[in-house]
Design a protein around this motif. Structure first.
Motif, short mmCIF file in Angstrom:
data_model
loop_
_atom_site.label_atom_id
_atom_site.label_comp_id
_atom_site.label_asym_id
_atom_site.label_seq_id
_atom_site.Cartn_x
_atom_site.Cartn_y
_atom_site.Cartn_z
N VAL A 85 0.93 -1.29 -0.01
CA VAL A 85 -0.05 0.07 -0.02
C VAL A 85 0.98 1.19 -0.05
O VAL A 85 1.53 1.42 0.92
CB VAL A 85 -1.01 0.12 1.28
CG1 VAL A 85 -1.99 1.15 1.01
CG2 VAL A 85 -1.62 -1.23 1.29
N TRP A 86 0.82 1.99 -1.28
CA TRP A 86 1.99 2.99 -1.30
C TRP A 86 1.14 4.46 -0.89
O TRP A 86 -0.04 4.64 -1.61
CB TRP A 86 2.43 3.03 -2.64
CG TRP A 86 3.02 1.77 -3.31
CD1 TRP A 86 2.65 0.69 -3.80
CD2 TRP A 86 4.44 1.81 -3.25
NE1 TRP A 86 3.59 -0.14 -4.23
CE2 TRP A 86 4.90 0.61 -3.81
CE3 TRP A 86 5.63 2.48 -2.73
CZ2 TRP A 86 6.21 -0.06 -3.92
CZ3 TRP A 86 7.00 2.02 -3.03
CH2 TRP A 86 7.12 0.66 -3.45
N ALA B 254 2.54 -3.32 4.29
CA ALA B 254 2.67 -4.64 3.26
C ALA B 254 1.80 -5.75 3.91
O ALA B 254 1.88 -5.86 4.85
CB ALA B 254 4.17 -4.99 3.33
N LEU B 255 1.08 -6.06 3.02
CA LEU B 255 -0.04 -7.31 3.40
C LEU B 255 0.60 -8.60 2.80
O LEU B 255 1.01 -8.66 1.66
CB LEU B 255 -1.23 -7.05 2.93
CG LEU B 255 -2.01 -5.47 3.21
CD1 LEU B 255 -2.95 -5.17 2.26
CD2 LEU B 255 -2.32 -5.30 4.55
N ASP B 256 0.38 -9.55 3.52
CA ASP B 256 0.87 -10.78 3.14
C ASP B 256 -0.25 -11.88 3.54
O ASP B 256 -0.28 -12.46 4.59
CB ASP B 256 2.32 -11.33 4.20
CG ASP B 256 2.65 -12.47 3.59
OD1 ASP B 256 2.37 -13.14 2.75
OD2 ASP B 256 3.55 -13.12 4.58
N LYS C 244 -11.11 2.74 0.70
CA LYS C 244 -9.77 2.08 0.50
C LYS C 244 -9.60 1.10 1.58
O LYS C 244 -8.47 0.54 1.58
CB LYS C 244 -8.69 3.28 0.71
CG LYS C 244 -8.72 4.27 1.67
CD LYS C 244 -7.78 5.23 1.59
CE LYS C 244 -8.23 6.22 0.77
NZ LYS C 244 -7.36 7.50 0.63
N ASP C 245 -10.68 1.07 2.53
CA ASP C 245 -10.61 0.19 3.89
C ASP C 245 -11.07 -1.50 3.56
O ASP C 245 -10.51 -2.28 4.16
CB ASP C 245 -11.37 0.65 4.89
CG ASP C 245 -10.81 1.90 5.60
OD1 ASP C 245 -9.52 2.34 5.45
OD2 ASP C 245 -11.47 2.76 5.98
N GLU D 252 -8.59 1.55 10.28
CA GLU D 252 -7.85 1.60 11.67
C GLU D 252 -6.44 1.13 11.79
O GLU D 252 -6.23 0.44 12.79
CB GLU D 252 -8.91 1.71 12.96
CG GLU D 252 -10.00 2.38 12.79
CD GLU D 252 -11.05 2.08 13.47
OE1 GLU D 252 -11.03 0.77 14.10
OE2 GLU D 252 -11.99 2.64 13.89
N GLY D 253 -6.11 0.89 10.64
CA GLY D 253 -4.51 0.20 10.53
C GLY D 253 -4.70 -1.26 10.72
O GLY D 253 -3.60 -1.96 10.92
#
Length: 328
Positions: A47-48, A58-60, A76-77, A95-96
């Protein structure tokens, strides 16, 4: 005299792998930060932050298998991602958070990206290649209810679906699907009836990518050949060839028409991004930055036209971001 092609406005580095898909989320008003999502061959989604040009998250979630489709659902959530682990994941990024809230097992081994269509508030249709090689399955999200399975007629020999585009003319009309197949055909499906309305052979090789302009009832497709095929849809829902455009070099990975329907971009195996006017397919620019195949192109959804961007992701592990609004 023609203007020389521009340089990228900026370049994003740090994916450590080939970039296979891109998706912008920039439509929100300030103070929301415009974002670009990228999916890589190593299974990571980055996510830039387009203000700092750095990765926010960075999502894995795909077991280190290539991610080749990303879409947001109402802001975008909520993110949808599709990977070579045969899973389509739904993410909650509010919320992160960085959690996968649900997933669909596709049982399909190809590279066919799923297609999403919002049909009502909080309801989507999703088309995806099914387990049986020639079939396309339509699900409703978030319930994951099966709407229908689109099966070619016996003996049709279309091969695997390679690219999909769900659309509807307006909120009252029936959803329809355009599917590009391995045999070079584009087929128009009525989703509600589960039947093919029209078929057109557009290419000699598999259809690698297509996009469609519902207002003009006109679409475009590319393959591994040196030709772009432009086709239209008449009142009787029949597909017909409108024109073809010969390319300098063979191989198109991705095609996208900008939301304002003025221009389109192609991602080339020859490392180049090509910009065309959509009305007459007039070549406008060749963007030459990457050193390997360009896998994907995406236009941003900024509400202010002057801020709109084009991003391209490549096998060279870089994402080039271009501002080409002024030039067109």
């Amino acid at each position: 005299m023609a203007l020389p092609p521009p340089d990228p406005q900026f370049v994003l580095r740090g994916t450590s792998a080939a970039v296979h898909t891109l998706h912008f989320s920039c439509g929100s008003p300030e103070p929301d930060i415009p974002l670009l999502f990228s999916g890589s061959e190593n299974g990571f989604i980055h996510v830039w932050n387009l203000k700092t040009h750095r990765v926010d998250t960075a999502l894995d979630g795909h077991g280190r298998k290539s991610v080749y489709c990303l879409e947001t659902m109402d802001g975008k959530d909520r993110l949808l991602s599709q990977g070579r682990d045969q899973r389509i994941c739904l993410w909650d990024l509010a919320e992160g958070r960085t959690s996968v809230t649900d997933s669909v097992f596709t049982e399909h081994v190809g590279f066919c990206r799923c297609s999403l269509l919002k049909v009502a508030q909080g309801r989507w249709l999703m088309a995806m290649a099914a387990r049986s090689l020639e079939e396309v399955q339509i699900l409703e999200l978030p319930s994951k209810t099966s709407v229908c399975t689109l099966k070619p007629e016996v003996g049709a020999k279309l091969g695997m679906p390679m690219c999909l585009k769900l659309w509807q003319l307006n909120c009252d009309s029936q959803p329809v699907l355009l599917a590009g197949y391995e045999d070079g055909s584009v087929v128009l499906w009525n989703v509600s009836m589960g039947k093919a309305l029209s078929q057109l052979i557009c290419h000699q090789e598999p259809v690698m990518s297509l996009d469609f302009d519902a207002e003009k009832a006109k679409g475009i497709s590319g393959s591994s050949e040196k030709v772009l095929s432009i086709w239209s849809l008449n009142e009787q829902q029949n597909l017909q060839v409108y024109k073809t455009h010969e390319l300098v070099n063979a191989g198109i990975s991705d095609i996208i028409i900008r939301p304002d329907k003025k221009i389109l971009a192609t991602a080339g195996w020859d490392h180049r991004i090509r910009i065309f006017g959509w009305k007459k397919l007039k070549p406008l620019a060749v963007l030459d930055y990457h050193t390997a195949t360009v896998h994907c192109v995406s236009f941003s959804d900024h509400s202010n036209p002057r801020e709109r961007l084009l991003a391209a992701g490549s096998k060279d592990q870089r994402i080039s971001v271009w501002s080409i609004y002024a030039q067109t």
